[in-house]
Design an enzyme around this catalytic site. Sequence first.
Site, mmCIF file in Angstrom:
data_model
loop_
_atom_site.group_PDB
_atom_site.id
_atom_site.type_symbol
_atom_site.label_atom_id
_atom_site.label_comp_id
_atom_site.label_asym_id
_atom_site.label_seq_id
_atom_site.Cartn_x
_atom_site.Cartn_y
_atom_site.Cartn_z
ATOM 1 C CG HIS A 98 -5.521 -2.482 0.183
ATOM 2 N ND1 HIS A 98 -4.892 -2.091 -0.977
ATOM 3 C CD2 HIS A 98 -4.934 -1.769 1.165
ATOM 4 C CE1 HIS A 98 -3.967 -1.179 -0.700
ATOM 5 N NE2 HIS A 98 -3.976 -0.973 0.594
ATOM 6 C CG ASP B 136 -6.330 -3.492 -3.620
ATOM 7 O OD1 ASP B 136 -6.834 -2.470 -3.120
ATOM 8 O OD2 ASP B 136 -5.228 -3.948 -3.271
ATOM 9 C CB SER C 159 -0.931 -0.074 1.212
ATOM 10 O OG SER C 159 -1.902 0.911 1.177
#
Length: 396
Positions: free
Chosen positions: A371, A337, A186
Amino acid sequence: MAFPGFMNIAALTLCIFVLANCNHQVQASSRAFSGKESKISPGNGLCASWVTIHGYKCQELEVTTKDGYILSIQRIPEGRSEVKNNVTKKKEPVIVQHGVAVDGATWFLNSPKQNLPMILADNGFDVWVTNTRGTKYSRKHTSLDPSNKKYWDWSWDELVTDEMPAIFDFVSKQTGEQKINYIGHSLGTLVALVSLSEGKWVNQVKSVALLSPIAYLSKVKTVLGQVGARSLLGEKKFSKILTKYIINVFFNCPILGENCCLTSSAFQQFLKVAPQSSSTRNLFHLAQTVRSGVLAKFDFERLGSNMVHYGKLTPPIYNLSNIPKNVPIFISYGGRDALSDVADVKRLLNEHFRNHDTGKLSVQFIDNYAHLDYVMAANANEIVYKNVTSFFQRQW
Ligand SMILES: *[C@@H]1O[C@H](CO)[C@@H](O)[C@H](O)[C@H]1NC(C)=O
Ligand SMILES: *[C@@H]1O[C@H](CO)[C@@H](O)[C@H](O)[C@H]1NC(C)=O
Ligand SMILES: *[C@@H]1O[C@H](CO)[C@@H](O)[C@H](O)[C@H]1NC(C)=O
């Protein structure tokens, strides 16, 4: 269930505003987005709470950045079997960097056979787990207290210019100047991409793995655009909504990207360690990126301030095409995601990795991953981490 490409406004609003209320710890103030309160006493640091209980060695260390932040970093120097058999051999270091609103503990929610740092240690790496400034274990500073507004005067620009270089220098020094592998998730991928494009790390880095890469965030923009008249929202309001969006992505809001393979026990643990604090400016900066579609330094949005900081009226642009073509890079992204969206990752690859050296780029797409799966899916070892370790090992 197939992930819907189109977001229904009513469902989205429900998700953002109802789910946000579920986690009442989340409060945005003028200086910081504050997550879990930090209560650490000697003997219950990250090593003691998450690592040594499983029979791994773990050292608590501190790194001081140029801008005064004292970061906590954990080193797992070897695998579990080596502790038992008392083997010592030279290891390649690997830095493991978490994303926004979480900290290093998030990597450890699954069993030793399932979590990334321990798998790396068991595969012969010397593992360094980082904790970004402002998170639970990294609240110290040479002169500022977190209650001081100035403590929170940073965005991911400073992670690029001050924080990561300090960590790389530290790990390099401690490991006899060996080249360093890096794994980011991320925000940890954005920091890596920008650092490499700015010519940093080049002499220190060996290979890089980017899990759920974020650089362009046009999908987020599309989704948040539906929440209200985007252009009419002030930056503050917009970044508050973005914060909630990010938190919801992490907290598994189904329509924002249903994670495929989280066990409920790992998720229960996750609720204990997240969210973690970050600075408002960091989230503003992400919001600016979402809005403009351009990667640039933080925009102070007052002409005078930009002039003082940058010597010009607008913030300098980051150009990811400047990432050296010969750095070995492994990228993995998921079909569900909601932050690291498929179209956005494709744009990143098309615009900046087309001419990357053959054999130095490996891209993995996982249809049903969202994610958080990259950090704590029960099968992430089989599906992702094995590929990461074998990619690193191929560069030996
Ligand atoms: C481990 O090995 C080192 C030398 O290789 C030795 O000095 C040390 O005493 C050993 N430790 C144990 C617990 O056997
Ligand atoms: C980014 O860098 C590439 C090559 O390094 C160059 O061709 C391109 O024009 C640059 N883009 C911008 C917007 O400056
Ligand atoms: C990941 O690993 C699997 C099985 O080990 C392999 O088939 C696949 O090609 C790998 N993918 C990448 C991008 O390394």
